[in-house]
Design an enzyme around this catalytic site. Structure first.
Site, PDB file in Angstrom:
ATOM      1  N   THR A  89       0.850  -1.196   0.000  1.00  0.00           N
ATOM      2  CA  THR A  89       0.000   0.000   0.000  1.00  0.00           C
ATOM      3  C   THR A  89       0.882   1.241   0.000  1.00  0.00           C
ATOM      4  OG1 THR A  89      -1.937   1.009   1.078  1.00  0.00           O
ATOM      5  CG2 THR A  89      -0.280   0.046   2.538  1.00  0.00           C
ATOM      6  N   ASN A  90       0.329   2.403   0.234  1.00  0.00           N
ATOM      7  CA  ASN A  90       1.115   3.643   0.247  1.00  0.00           C
ATOM      8  C   ASN A  90       0.554   4.586   1.309  1.00  0.00           C
ATOM      9  OD1 ASN A  90      -0.884   5.575  -1.037  1.00  0.00           O
ATOM     10  ND2 ASN A  90      -0.769   4.008  -2.632  1.00  0.00           N
ATOM     11  N   ARG A  91       1.185   5.749   1.438  1.00  0.00           N
ATOM     12  CA  ARG A  91       0.894   6.628   2.563  1.00  0.00           C
ATOM     13  C   ARG A  91      -0.204   7.652   2.306  1.00  0.00           C
ATOM     14  NH1 ARG A  91       4.425   6.018   6.635  1.00  0.00           N
ATOM     15  NH2 ARG A  91       6.550   5.299   6.191  1.00  0.00           N
ATOM     16  N   SER A  92      -0.985   7.495   1.244  1.00  0.00           N
ATOM     17  CA  SER A  92      -2.060   8.450   1.001  1.00  0.00           C
ATOM     18  C   SER A  92      -3.045   8.451   2.177  1.00  0.00           C
ATOM     19  CB  SER A  92      -2.805   8.064  -0.280  1.00  0.00           C
ATOM     20  OG  SER A  92      -3.997   8.800  -0.388  1.00  0.00           O
ATOM     21  N   ALA A 151      -4.476   7.527  -4.739  1.00  0.00           N
ATOM     22  CA  ALA A 151      -3.089   7.137  -4.996  1.00  0.00           C
ATOM     23  C   ALA A 151      -3.103   5.652  -5.334  1.00  0.00           C
ATOM     24  CB  ALA A 151      -2.222   7.413  -3.776  1.00  0.00           C
TER      25      ALA A 151
END
Ligand code: C5P
Length: 218
Positions: free
Chosen positions: A29-32, A95
């Site tokens: 996943t990512n930090r959005s 994102a």
């Protein structure tokens, strides 16, 4: 009828990260934070639009009057966007992971003496490009986001033509943006660039929603 400029208009908004599974318990996943997209959904609803918010996993309450659809993987996000069309307005602020794991394991991958497993990645569909493609279901206005750490204008303009959307909200993410409440953005349209002063994500969203309303009035 109720005097708000987007009453009777429909909008689909994507927000947050995607979560791409590796196995039943792990993922990429990512930090959005989803804050900017949620603020856009709220601002469009405040102006009277009927908003469907397609959200990846975030810790935010759904804005008042907005229909939220939870998704995890990019492929689910794309299917949910397609199901929310037709719409007058699309704002794709999620994102989306560029890649997903090819061959998601059906059981938890075990630690093995042979060393760590390798992950094979395959490209995710570009949801914004898909929504922007010409056709009867294309929303009248499609807005994308571009987060760049350098050459914002060149990258945002390239994205405008490559993806086929109408506007790009570009932000320079070389200083902190992810998870923060402030945002310095430039609106890129086919008529030129418009830098907006640094302001809160709520203010950016309200300004964008107002510009969208102006576009539909014109
Ligand atoms: O190419 P890049 O990921 O920088 O483009 C960002 C824009 O494209 C955002 O509006 C994002 O929501 C959208 N996007 C998408 N699907 C992807 C990748 C990006 O909708 N797979």
């Amino acid at each position: 009828p109720d005097g708000r400029p987007l009453t009777g208009r429909t909008a689909v908004v994507t927000a947050g990260p995607t979560f791409e599974p590796i196995d039943p318990v792990r993922g990429l996943t990512n930090r959005s934070s989803g804050k900017q997209g949620y603020a856009v959904a709220a601002a469009l609803a405040e102006l009277g639009a009927q908003v469907t918010l397609i959200s990846g996993p975030v810790a935010l309450d759904a804005p008042v009057g907005v229909t939220r659809v939870w998704v995890e993987a990019a492929t689910e996000m794309k299917a949910a966007v397609d199901a929310a069309l037709p719409a007058d307005i699309a704002v794709m602020s999620a994102a989306v992971a560029d890649w997903r794991v090819d061959g998601v394991a059906s059981g938890k991958i075990k630690k093995a003496p042979g060393g760590p497993p390798s992950l094979a990645l395959i490209e995710n569909p570009d949801i914004l490009a898909g929504v922007s493609a010409p056709g009867p279901r294309r929303p009248r206005l499609v807005v994308g986001f571009a987060a760049e750490t350098s050459d914002l204008a060149a990258n945002a303009r390239a994205k405008l033509s490559r993806k086929g959307c109408d506007w790009i909200v570009g932000n320079d993410v070389s200083d902190e943006v992810f998870g923060s409440d402030g945002n310095a953005v430039t609106l890129f349209t086919r008529n030129g660039d418009e830098p907006w002063p640094r302001q809160s994500k709520t203010q950016v969203a309200r300004k964008l929603a107002q510009r969208i309303a102006d576009h539909f009035k014109a």
